[in-house]
Design an enzyme around this catalytic site. Structure first.
Site, PDB file in Angstrom:
ATOM      1  N   CYS A   2       0.787  -1.209   0.000  1.00  0.00           N
ATOM      2  CA  CYS A   2       0.000   0.000   0.000  1.00  0.00           C
ATOM      3  C   CYS A   2       0.842   1.293   0.000  1.00  0.00           C
ATOM      4  CB  CYS A   2      -0.929  -0.050   1.198  1.00  0.00           C
ATOM      5  SG  CYS A   2      -2.352   1.010   1.044  1.00  0.00           S
ATOM      6  N   ASN A  99       4.008  -1.509  -5.121  1.00  0.00           N
ATOM      7  CA  ASN A  99       2.549  -1.392  -5.055  1.00  0.00           C
ATOM      8  C   ASN A  99       1.982  -1.856  -6.388  1.00  0.00           C
ATOM      9  OD1 ASN A  99       2.631  -0.324  -2.520  1.00  0.00           O
ATOM     10  ND2 ASN A  99       2.197   1.789  -3.135  1.00  0.00           N
ATOM     11  N   GLY A 100       0.829  -2.516  -6.350  1.00  0.00           N
ATOM     12  CA  GLY A 100       0.189  -2.947  -7.583  1.00  0.00           C
ATOM     13  C   GLY A 100       0.084  -4.457  -7.670  1.00  0.00           C
ATOM     14  N   LYS A 487     -20.565   3.185   6.102  1.00  0.00           N
ATOM     15  CA  LYS A 487     -19.720   3.672   7.190  1.00  0.00           C
ATOM     16  C   LYS A 487     -19.810   2.747   8.407  1.00  0.00           C
ATOM     17  CE  LYS A 487     -17.672   6.964   5.363  1.00  0.00           C
ATOM     18  NZ  LYS A 487     -17.620   6.088   4.203  1.00  0.00           N
ATOM     19  N   GLU A 490     -17.961  -0.506   7.685  1.00  0.00           N
ATOM     20  CA  GLU A 490     -16.528  -0.298   7.484  1.00  0.00           C
ATOM     21  C   GLU A 490     -15.753  -0.266   8.791  1.00  0.00           C
ATOM     22  OE1 GLU A 490     -15.078   2.389   3.818  1.00  0.00           O
ATOM     23  OE2 GLU A 490     -16.558   3.375   5.063  1.00  0.00           O
ATOM     24  N   HIS A 506     -41.059  -5.425  -0.129  1.00  0.00           N
ATOM     25  CA  HIS A 506     -40.669  -6.324  -1.210  1.00  0.00           C
ATOM     26  C   HIS A 506     -39.546  -7.269  -0.787  1.00  0.00           C
ATOM     27  CE1 HIS A 506     -43.297  -4.294  -4.024  1.00  0.00           C
ATOM     28  NE2 HIS A 506     -42.778  -3.142  -3.653  1.00  0.00           N
ATOM     29  N   LYS A 605      -6.837   2.847   2.178  1.00  0.00           N
ATOM     30  CA  LYS A 605      -7.361   4.167   1.839  1.00  0.00           C
ATOM     31  C   LYS A 605      -7.365   4.399   0.331  1.00  0.00           C
ATOM     32  CE  LYS A 605      -8.757   8.392   2.709  1.00  0.00           C
ATOM     33  NZ  LYS A 605     -10.124   8.613   3.217  1.00  0.00           N
TER      34      LYS A 605
END
Length: 610
Positions: A2, A99-100, A487, A490, A506, A605
């Protein structure tokens, strides 16, 4: 992914690396490590868990050096183990952080095994280390070896590399993931985020797609994807150390929730100074780009996607334009029907969200030339790839769960709505003055909503023992219910779902009982009576309701129905005000449950992998 940091200097860089990694903690991670060059080769310290644990180990081992790289890892390939933590090395001669995701790592792993390389981890990153080392063994210097290796990689990457064979420099390269070079006096730096090096320098070069950078103490050279030397502009970052400090707050999320009046005021400043809406608010040549727009296509992920869903109601009802909103990761993989007269709007807090960036590239490949990004980070990748940009002046957002970025995105999207309406002849002078006045009063209304925190804290104590919750909203407030549910799950890990209130009967009504709290967004708008009817459906099934109502919506309380009254209805901007209490509810529920508010498990993030 990250976070990446690297430094080369005439001083000990280990404190720089560790401080940089601490400032990257907000991005989310599960392990951390550094690698430095000393006289005996590559010296490496890695630990799962927090940066502080790795720092203690480095201190105990007496690690010092004038060249090194560091990384915080969020697991993608392989579990959370020290063996999988970065940096990764090859023959104790070369270290790399990454990263990646490398998509052809399996193929490369087989080739490198055949060439005599042994693998110690499950990661795709170790392939990069061995591949660069392989090119060095063939006689190439470190720069040439990195350039040759990256030409063989398929996928996304930002990498920093050091080698005992070339101990006077670092090499950095990027494709699809952000990376920058920091410029100091007699020292230079590499980072994935300016916050990692702001304590040392604010002068930065943002690397472009395909760039490679050679970094020594004295100089930085940048090469494009063809290997040609190229000049990249030097920027002076406006990120301040103060914005990265916690101050009197318990968590960055709490700080950022309370920064929203100022963030909103800063984001609307251009409209107030302009005394109205005009194309020029969105950049040079905006009048040409926005002229003749026949519709709007919004592409985003997560919280930004919910901001787009809110904007759809505004754009269609105020500007009179058709608007579609799509999750970027879905849009980029389907056969979309393009209308070049539609404006493509991408929304991203970081400006580096990989799926959103790739969706923008796909839209442009289909012939979309009218592109606009809404972003919080100047000079990030998505704004640079867009014709127009509107920056949400929220300041640095450290908490993983987005708060002030969301409300400022809504402000930006409302500004776009009003501008399109005016350009389309659907906004007269009186209406424009009314909208400007509403924006002018918005920071005060947000502050009034923040003043409800003590009441919301009491509610959160009732939420903390629960494992499930429902959120309900109607019309333009339905996306706020979605955001509230996101939120809560999380950061508190309470399973939460959101529905349009009219959908209760429904299916979701089957879940309602005394153990399922139901949060209702109930502003005093044209759908209020419909919402009241939906509340009766819940009440009849023994459900406990927590209602966020406007001061003038005439809700009665009972044993089953708890009401907190937000400020008097603020009209079309009501979704922005109602976002505040659901943020506070999630924060205080997480606090009561003792979870890691700023760094929730499994999340990052800036999502720069697919």
């Amino acid at each position: 992914m990250c976070g990446i940091v690297g430094a080369i200097a005439d001083r000990d860089v280990v404190p720089v690396l560790i401080e940089g990694l601490k400032r990257l903690e907000y991005r989310g991670y599960d392990s951390a490590g550094i690698a430095v060059l000393d006289g005996d080769g590559v010296r490496r310290v890695r630990r799962t868990g927090r940066v502080s644990e790795m720092e203690a180990a480095a201190r105990a081992e007496g690690v010092h050096a004038r060249l090194g790289i560091g990384h915080t890892r969020w697991a993608t390939h392989g579990g959370v183990t020290e063996a999988n933590a970065h940096p990764h090395v090859s023959f104790n001669e070369l270290a790399v952080v990454h990263n990646g995701i490398i998509e052809n790592h399996d193929e490369m792993r087989g080739r490198l095994r055949d060439a005599g390389y042994a693998f110690e981890s499950e990661t795709d990153t170790e392939v990069i280390a061995h591949l660069i080392h392989h090119h060095q063994k063939a006689g190439e210097d470190l720069l040439a070896a990195v350039q040759a290796a990256t030409r063989e990689l398929t996928g996304a990457y930002a990498i920093a590399v050091v080698s005992t064979r070339d101990p006077g420099r670092m090499i950095a390269a990027r494709m699809g993931c952000p990376l920058l070079v920091g410029l100091g006096e007699g020292e230079n730096f590499i980072a994935s985020d300016v916050s990692a090096i702001v304590q040392a320098t604010r002068r930065v070069i943002f690397l472009e797609e395909g760039d490679t950078a050679e970094v020594t103490r004295e100089a930085v050279r940048v090469f494009d994807d063809a290997g040609a030397a190229i000049e990249r502009e030097v920027h002076v970052s406006d990120v301040s150390l103060a914005s990265l400090e916690l101050g009197p707050y318990r968590h960055f999320m709490q700080k950022e929730i309370h920064e929203q009046p100022r963030a909103v005021a800063d984001t609307i400043e251009a409209v107030i100074d302009n005394n109205g809406f005009s194309a020029e608010l969105f950049g040079d040549h905006a009048a040409d780009v926005l002229a003749g727009v026949e519709g709007v296509q919004i592409l985003a992920c997560g919280t930004s996607y919910y901001a787009g869903l809110t904007a759809r109601y505004w754009i269609e009802s105020i500007a009179g334009l058709p608007c579609s909103v799509e999750i970027a990761s879905e849009y980029r993989y389907r056969r979309a029907v393009a209308n070049p007269k539609h404006l493509v709007v991408t929304i991203s807090q970081s400006g580096e969200t990989l799926d959103t960036m790739e969706a923008l590239k796909y839209a442009k490949s289909l012939g979309h030339e009218k592109t606009l990004s809404i972003c919080n980070v100047p000079e990030s990748a998505i704004p640079r790839a867009s014709r127009l940009v509107y920056y949400t002046r929220a300041g640095a957002e450290i908490g993983v769960a987005s708060t002030k970025a969301f409300t400022t995105q809504l402000v930006a999207l409302f500004t776009l709505t009003a501008t399109l309406a005016k350009l389309g002849g659907r906004l007269d002078a009186a209406q424009e003055a009314g909208f400007v006045d509403a924006l002018r009063h918005l920071p005060g209304s947000v502050q009034h909503a923040l003043n409800l925190e003590p009441q919301i804290t009491a509610w959160a104590e009732r939420f903390a023992p629960r494992e499930h919750a429902l959120f309900l909203g109607r019309g333009v407030h339905y996306p706020i219910a979605l955001e509230g549910a996101l939120k809560l799950k999380e950061i508190s890990y309470i399973h939460a779902e959101a529905y349009p209130a009219g959908e209760l009967k429904h299916g979701p009504l089957a879940l309602v009982d005394a153990e399922m709290p139901v949060v209702v967004i109930a502003p005093n708008d044209s759908l209020l009576e419909k919402v009241k009817s939906n509340i009766q459906e819940v009440r009849a099934r023994g459900g406990e309701m927590f209602v966020f109502a406007d001061a003038d919506s005439h809700f009665g309380e009972s044993e089953q129905v708890h009401v907190i009254r937000t400020p008097r209805h603020v009209g079309v901007l009501s979704p922005i005000v109602h976002a505040i209490p659901v943020q506070l509810l999630a924060y205080h529920a997480a606090l009561a449950r003792g979870t890691d508010v700023d760094k929730p498990r499994n999340l990052a993030k800036s999502v720069t992998v697919e």
